[in-house]
Scaffold this motif. Sequence first.
Motif, PDB file in Angstrom:
ATOM      1  N   THR A 123     -16.481 -12.564  21.160  1.00 51.42           N
ATOM      2  CA  THR A 123     -16.573 -14.000  20.899  1.00 51.42           C
ATOM      3  C   THR A 123     -18.016 -14.469  21.027  1.00 51.42           C
ATOM      4  O   THR A 123     -18.729 -14.080  21.959  1.00 51.42           O
ATOM      5  CB  THR A 123     -15.699 -14.786  21.896  1.00 51.42           C
ATOM      6  OG1 THR A 123     -14.341 -14.338  21.781  1.00 51.42           O
ATOM      7  CG2 THR A 123     -15.754 -16.286  21.608  1.00 51.42           C
ATOM      8  N   ASN A 124     -18.441 -15.325  20.093  1.00 53.40           N
ATOM      9  CA  ASN A 124     -19.771 -15.916  20.144  1.00 53.40           C
ATOM     10  C   ASN A 124     -19.743 -17.119  21.081  1.00 53.40           C
ATOM     11  O   ASN A 124     -19.214 -18.178  20.758  1.00 53.40           O
ATOM     12  CB  ASN A 124     -20.212 -16.345  18.741  1.00 53.40           C
ATOM     13  CG  ASN A 124     -21.584 -17.015  18.740  1.00 53.40           C
ATOM     14  OD1 ASN A 124     -22.309 -16.962  19.734  1.00 53.40           O
ATOM     15  ND2 ASN A 124     -21.939 -17.647  17.627  1.00 53.40           N
ATOM     16  N   LEU A 155     -20.306 -15.117  12.905  1.00 53.52           N
ATOM     17  CA  LEU A 155     -19.548 -15.797  13.939  1.00 53.52           C
ATOM     18  C   LEU A 155     -20.115 -17.196  14.171  1.00 53.52           C
ATOM     19  O   LEU A 155     -21.262 -17.345  14.603  1.00 53.52           O
ATOM     20  CB  LEU A 155     -19.604 -15.011  15.256  1.00 53.52           C
ATOM     21  CG  LEU A 155     -19.124 -13.554  15.219  1.00 53.52           C
ATOM     22  CD1 LEU A 155     -19.250 -12.934  16.593  1.00 53.52           C
ATOM     23  CD2 LEU A 155     -17.698 -13.469  14.715  1.00 53.52           C
ATOM     24  N   ARG A 186     -14.871 -15.354  16.449  1.00 51.74           N
ATOM     25  CA  ARG A 186     -14.536 -14.045  16.997  1.00 51.74           C
ATOM     26  C   ARG A 186     -14.626 -12.957  15.932  1.00 51.74           C
ATOM     27  O   ARG A 186     -14.388 -13.199  14.750  1.00 51.74           O
ATOM     28  CB  ARG A 186     -13.126 -14.056  17.600  1.00 51.74           C
ATOM     29  CG  ARG A 186     -12.945 -15.034  18.761  1.00 51.74           C
ATOM     30  CD  ARG A 186     -11.596 -14.831  19.432  1.00 51.74           C
ATOM     31  NE  ARG A 186     -10.482 -15.089  18.518  1.00 51.74           N
ATOM     32  CZ  ARG A 186      -9.210 -14.775  18.792  1.00 51.74           C
ATOM     33  NH1 ARG A 186      -8.908 -14.196  19.938  1.00 51.74           N
ATOM     34  NH2 ARG A 186      -8.257 -15.054  17.924  1.00 51.74           N
TER      35      ARG A 186
END
Length: 292
Positions: A177-178, A219, A224
């Motif tokens: 995840t970013n 992202l 994600r």
Amino acid sequence: MTLTRPLAVVLVSALSLAACSREADAPVTPVSQDPPVAAPAPTTPAIGYACESGKTVQAQYIDTETAQVIYDGQTYAMRIAMSGSGARYVGPGLEWWTASRDGQEEATLSRIGPNDQVGTAVLERCSRPSSNPDLPVPGQPAPTDATAVACRTADLRLAAGQGDAGAGNRAQILTVTNAGASPCSVSGYPAVSLLDANGRLVSGVRADQNPGTAAPVTLAPSGRAFFDIAWNVVPNEAEGQTTCPSAARIAVRLGTDTASLAMPLSLTPCGGRIRVSPVRATEDVVAAPEAA
């Protein structure tokens, strides 16, 4: 006295030739470093290459300029060197050369001559699957979306997603995840290492690439990306394996960032390998991996 001096010269020359002949006939053995190079940090990703001799060479690509090669219990520090193709690293008396051909990443470990001369005697010929011929050589940047910069490890978070099991095989989706404030891009095959309960690298387990296309994934903030790892949990009794290594954590490196993401994940990979997919944009339910 004038007669004995030429005779001495002849004897010395004969002994020198005999010594050279014995050295040429001697079996090639790896060079030992004195003092040995310190082992890398546990979270440094290691990539396993299966060799024709039945041994495995572990390569750890620290950055675009340096690598560490682990062979027969010795760790060799190497730096990038000139090459006509592929990636060539040289260290104390050794050369590590990799190149992708026909869906395989081929590698050779060789002795080198003075002044980093090209390998003079091959110690090992090794390979690992590379289903994406366009994947860059280790230590070089993976392709990214031109509209987004490569994600920094400090801005990413790693978590476990869905899993699958069947007939002794296991597969696990992992989510990246970013957590940053700006869009960024990831691409390629993550470099995956397994750690034990004490944070040490689990030896004897290589990471192979499962078939897939290493396409860039952009992202957005909170966006994600996904990838899988797969392994087998049945000991290979035909090869004398009765128990399998135990891992308590997983460390993941994306792109050329030297930092790693880590998280708890218990698994017992048998057969000396795990399989890793390239990152992708969708969280598809993984299929049970092929039998080892």
